[in-house]
Design an enzyme around this catalytic site. Structure first.
Site, short mmCIF file in Angstrom:
data_model
loop_
_atom_site.label_atom_id
_atom_site.label_comp_id
_atom_site.label_asym_id
_atom_site.label_seq_id
_atom_site.Cartn_x
_atom_site.Cartn_y
_atom_site.Cartn_z
CG ASP A 191 -6.27 -7.48 1.08
OD1 ASP A 191 -6.51 -6.26 1.03
OD2 ASP A 191 -5.76 -8.03 2.07
CE1 TYR A 194 -8.96 1.76 3.40
CE2 TYR A 194 -10.03 -0.11 2.36
CZ TYR A 194 -9.08 0.40 3.23
OH TYR A 194 -8.26 -0.46 3.92
CG ASN A 252 -2.22 -0.73 0.94
OD1 ASN A 252 -2.76 -0.64 -0.14
ND2 ASN A 252 -2.72 -1.45 1.93
#
Length: 452
Positions: free
Chosen positions: A170, A265, A147
């Site tokens: 993922d 998110y 990330n």
């Protein structure tokens, strides 16, 4: 059947034991002859490697195991690099989260200022791994799930355009696991999905079973009431208390566009005021992870080493990480499996920047991914994505050119940041905190003077 050699870059990660267990559970589908760990933190890696060596001896003693901090030893004679590095480890993640919160802005490891800070640290680390791979095993593929994947993917597109690297995440897979539980299916592989967006910034537009039946109405009804919270519980990775709030908040994100199902998110971009209000600036998710998963994984690894056995040990397979094996198999065996990957748009989304790194379904074979056509996307999603992809491109531009201005622009453009002044205040604090990791940034006047 050919057996493969793999190096896990990030051997000291808390996720590494789960990845190893998952690989060992799938040896019938993806046989391994050699497994290596590579990390620049020998002390941290030695604990994870010590335990994993015992696990491998118990489950598959024929596999050669190596743990090293030497790039040449790690990257020579490998077919796949599985990369999940965290430059600065959890101590820097804590600052990524707490510095923005001090300014009343979302503090999150991949979104907003925290994600930008993490991205500025990750770019150099991932490019270094790509270079090692190309130097010592030029025919290998890198499966990168480091990330923040969006910024890393843009950096590799721009700065290593010919590298054999696939950027993956993922989170959609983990969400699809939850969806399969909501639907009462045994596996997410019983669903065929259409999805588009940027990493940690996307929408499902169609989900059907293998017979073509539309599963969206049932999912939408559940999400409207409960978000992605299920009676079956969450997966082992997302067990911190704050995840339950994230899964529940999906209800409000979904309400903005009931035609689609959102990535979790999106709450950070659409409801930043809510996120800040419900954040504890003294104890963030980084603290949850350090006190939870990190202590658990390292404690279990130390037990394995002490007793020289896995008996009674609670380390578990990261089931949703099986997509890594699926991806490796697709390349190794030309399976043409359909998977969500982060790839250059190149017209897959017709009304969007062709150079953007988008997360969309691809058919994967030995030559890599073939993106599926998405067509045109609605104005709302297009507008959000254009703003966010500009943030990601400006971050990479700032890293590549050493420009303070470009990074200030990136922070100002982030939907989580209310003004250019707040962006500058956060940036100056982040520069101070990241002296050891970021390239030196110069302001525009200094850059002009340097070029005269």
């Amino acid at each position: 059947m050919k057996k493969y050699s793999i190096v896990i870059a990030g051997g000291g990660s808390t996720f590494t034991p789960g990845i190893v267990l998952m690989l060992l559970d799938n040896l019938n589908k993806f046989p391994i002859r050699k497994l290596k760990f590579y990390d620049n933190d020998e002390e941290r890696q030695s604990i994870v490697a010590g335990a994993c060596e015992i696990i491998i001896k118990e489950k598959a003693p024929e596999i050669e195991f190596v743990a090293t901090t030497d790039p040449e030893e790690a990257f020579t004679d490998v077919d796949f690099v599985m990369a999940h590095i965290r430059v600065g480890k959890y101590a820097m993640r804590e600052l990524d989260e707490k510095i923005p919160l001090k300014h009343g802005v979302v503090g999150q490891e991949t979104c907003g200022p925290g994600g930008i800070a993490y991205g500025m640290r990750s770019i150099g680390g991932v490019l270094e791994l790509v270079d090692y791979m190309e130097q010592y095993s030029p025919n290998a593929w890198m499966l990168n799930y480091s990330n923040p994947a969006a910024i890393v993917a843009e950096a590799t597109r721009r700065l290593r355009p010919n590298s054999k690297i696939l950027n993956i995440c993922d989170m959609p897979v983990a969400t699809e696991d939850l969806m399969s539980k909501i639907l009462g299916l045994s596996s997410r592989k019983e669903m065929n999905v259409r999805y588009y967006g940027l990493n940690h910034f996307g929408w499902w537009t169609d989900i059907r079973d293998n017979d073509g039946n539309d599963l969206m109405p049932k999912l939408k009804e559940h999400v409207r009431q409960y978000g992605y919270v299920t009676n079956a519980g969450q997966n082992e990775q997302h067990i911190e208390a704050s995840w339950n709030d994230t899964f529940l908040k999906v209800r409000d994100t979904y309400a903005m566009d009931p035609e689609t199902l959102p990535n979790t998110y999106l709450k950070y971009y659409l409801f930043p005021d809510y996120v800040v209000e419900h954040s504890n600036s003294e104890y963030t998710r980084a603290n949850e992870v350090m006190d939870g998963r990190e202590k658990f994984v390292f404690g279990e690894c130390e037990k394995v080493i002490k007793q020289q056995s896995t008996e009674g040990i609670k380390l578990h397979t990261d089931d949703h990480a099986s997509y890594i094996v699926d991806l490796a198999r697709a390349i190794a065996y030309n399976t043409h499996e359909r998977m969500l990957l982060i790839v250059e748009n190149k017209g897959a989304i017709e009304n969007f920047d062709p150079t953007a790194m988008v997360e969309i379904p691809c058919i994967v074979g030995s030559n890599g991914p073939e993106p599926l056509s998405i067509g045109t996307i609605p104005q709302f999603q297009k507008g959000l994505m254009e703003q966010q992809v500009s943030v990601e491109k400006l971050v990479v531009e700032a890293w590549a050119t050493g420009s303070y201005q470009r990074l200030w622009q990136a922070l100002t453009l982030s939907k989580t940041v209310p003004s250019a002044k707040v962006a500058k205040d956060i940036l100056d604090d982040l520069i101070e905190a990241n002296k050891e990791y970021w390239p030196e940034l110069k302001k525009e006047a200094e850059l002009v003077t340097a070029n005269v």
